[in-house]
Write an enzyme that holds these catalytic residues in place. Sequence first.
Site, short mmCIF file in Angstrom:
data_model
loop_
_atom_site.label_atom_id
_atom_site.label_comp_id
_atom_site.label_asym_id
_atom_site.label_seq_id
_atom_site.Cartn_x
_atom_site.Cartn_y
_atom_site.Cartn_z
N GLY A 1 0.96 13.33 -13.67
CA GLY A 1 0.14 13.35 -12.47
C GLY A 1 -1.15 14.13 -12.64
O GLY A 1 -2.21 13.73 -12.14
N HIS B 1 5.62 12.03 -5.97
CA HIS B 1 5.45 12.50 -7.34
C HIS B 1 4.61 11.46 -8.06
O HIS B 1 5.13 10.44 -8.52
CB HIS B 1 6.81 12.64 -8.04
N THR B 2 3.30 11.69 -8.13
CA THR B 2 2.45 10.70 -8.81
C THR B 2 2.77 10.60 -10.30
O THR B 2 2.48 9.58 -10.93
CB THR B 2 0.97 11.04 -8.63
N CYS B 3 3.37 11.66 -10.85
CA CYS B 3 3.73 11.63 -12.28
C CYS B 3 4.73 10.50 -12.55
O CYS B 3 4.72 9.90 -13.64
CB CYS B 3 4.38 12.95 -12.70
N PHE B 4 5.59 10.25 -11.59
CA PHE B 4 6.69 9.30 -11.80
C PHE B 4 6.63 8.10 -10.87
O PHE B 4 7.60 7.35 -10.77
CB PHE B 4 8.04 10.02 -11.61
#
Length: 827
Positions: free
Chosen positions: A523, A793-796
């Site tokens: 993210g 969660h922009t990472c996932f």
Amino acid sequence: MSGEKPKENSVTPVTGGVTPGSGGNQKPEKSNDKKQEAKRLFLKYFKQLTEGCGRKDCDNKHCASSSGFEKLSQKDAFRKAVKLTMQKAKLCQVMPKANNQSSPDVEKTASSGSKKEAVKPVEKPVKTPLTLAQFDEWIAEDERCAAESSKQPSFSKVIRELGKVFGIDDALSSSFPSSAELKVTSENPGIDFKELNEFYSKVEKHTAIQDALNGAIDRLCTLLVFRSEKSDSPFFKLRKYLILLENPAFLDPEYHPVVRKLCEVISKLASRHHKILVGWFSRYPTRRMEELIGRIQQYITVRWYTGRQVDDLQYGTIVLGLLYKANEPWMNHVPHEYTEEKGHTIPMRGFFSRRARDMKSRSNPSNGDTKAVTSKIIISNKGERHTTLVNPTMFNNDAVNSELSLKADYKRWIEKQRFSFCKYNYILDASSKRDILNIDTRYQMNEHFREAMIARLYIGNISSSPYLVLKVRRSNLIRDAIVQLQNAKLENMRDEEDDENNLYFKKPLKIKFEGEEGVDEGGVQKEFFQLVVAQIFDPKYGMFTYDKDTRICWFNHKSVSSDEEYELIGIILGLAIYNGVILDLRFPMVVYRKLLGWDVTMEDMKEVDPELAKGFEKLLTFPGDVENTFCRNFSISYQAWGATKTDELKKDGSNIPLTKENRDEYVELYSKWYLNDSISKQFDAFRKGFLNVCGGPALRLFRPEELHQLICGSEELDFDALEKKTQYDGGFTKDTPVIKNLWKVLKRLPLDKKKKFLMFCTGSDRAPINGLGDLAFTISKNGPDSDRLPTSHTCFNHLLLPNYATEEKLEKNLMIAVQNCKGFGLL
């Protein structure tokens, strides 16, 4: 080689004349039996779908004889037959046909086994080439004779005469002339295609004639396989290949062995003959080109499902490649061929080799890649074709892309084995090419990660990080990024070889904003890319100009920005590709063409500066006095930082007036200056940065439009596809009321809010290269009904959603969260 067990979904090489399973190994023989059985089943299903079983009371919904069965086209029947073969669906018992009289001249060779057939002796050559009028005359004569004897016509004369024409090289090559006197040039084969297609249509109405014709074609192709075309053969002898390729019977898988022989003959022609065929194909109308591509694609698909033998696939793929070259823009009377550059001259000893020098040929972009490359400017008003004839995606084969083991194919390509689809990259779609690039990326990243860990554990090299770590300040983002990348180069450089290969860019990227907590799991780097792109493309920054009408950014030729800054944006593009981040760039397609070394055309000028392109068109077509009307010379003056600067388009251009005689040269030189020369300093630095990260053979698989999709993703947002692929967690399912309400709300949102929702959840407002159906998206329950806003969660690509009781509450809270998600303020 012969003792190796073929890998699943990979192309299994077979050498001609060798029986599979020889040498005591019976497994290949069993595998071959299964393939032959699958082929027999496929043909049965195809016949069942196209001809039926002959029973009036048939109740099989997959049979053409059943009531209510909707007639299928050849293509649809083919696709359906593939599915039925895989499902092992019900097969009808075929009723024997009554009065099935076959002429002794009829020889159906397409379904024969692997044994070579004896070539029948050809009769005395015909003196007159075949025309539609001659064929109609033979048909009428046979029907008249049958009527006089009160019998059904056997068409023996037609069959006999067609056997003569299609059994003799010169006779067939001279048939269906477009004029009374046959005229063949490198630009025109002199074929009357309307008459040829009408001939084939009439042949299809008579089974006996069609079988005899295809039998004669089979014998001719068999003869040509063993007696290949001489390299100095006259052009008119190539006409027969165009005549044969128009045969609609080749859509029937039963005749694919004939297609295989024909493709083999064409693929083995001399290069000068291939160039002539490409020139002829390039002048095909769009519909004829699409139909021919469809016939070859269907052959490749059937052979893929039923055999996957190297020769079968390779010959068809090479012929498809000739059509691919012909489809490219036609400029200066020469087709613009996009050929693969020689990117790896050192053969790799093994795919999983851990030695850095074995990777040099793949990771080293210095084989001419990073040097300044000036694309040619093709500006012409002489009716040349500057666009593709058909959509290049027509050359992508769905069957190959859905089942091909890309890792195994990549290995064959790198190790220069006999056949690889990567070598014929037009077969692969953009998604497959992206996966191949990712295979190369993962391998290189894993390699450098492993080396860094070993350096830490055994050598004690603490400075050697397994990641490419950039520590930047938000207040000084661009300068910090440049300095950090230069420092990374120095810190990770162990010797000259590593510097030359830019190995430090191949590590996984980690971003750290000074003074901020947080671990970068994807993210943070997404936000870093967004901030850099937004800042560096801001017109106020001066590196790029922005056209509000076209919404396109272009290099500012007046810019005083350093080479390092332009190189940075090239590196950013490369790192985004390597780390799977989609960027919101507004480059025109010509930038991606120039990155790949493609030529530039007037179509590109129309995209970059439509008004200037219109002015050029008016100039080129102006009927009056050009010199006194336009009052221009071969120089360009412009304002830069309060001063007037003048660039000459040619030596002493200020003293050369623009006239009607030299206006073509003026437009070409002006376009060259605009698209190349005026921005050469900026673009060369940008290209150097990009190729320092991405240079290598895998990049050359892409077309410009595919490279654009790889970097920028797709703006087409299909939320139905996203809904189908979404995973649920924490107690949610697709049937949970709040989930149903969520998709109702999302699907009725306008496009700008859909983009904001994607940005909120994934860190990007674009879809991946294959659309939203290719996005790994998860929705989890985040507590019971409450006034809390959704988080992510922009990472996932993970949305955390409270179990809202009503649709209205869900929409209200979701819109508040989406509208206020600027920055990395969420999770």
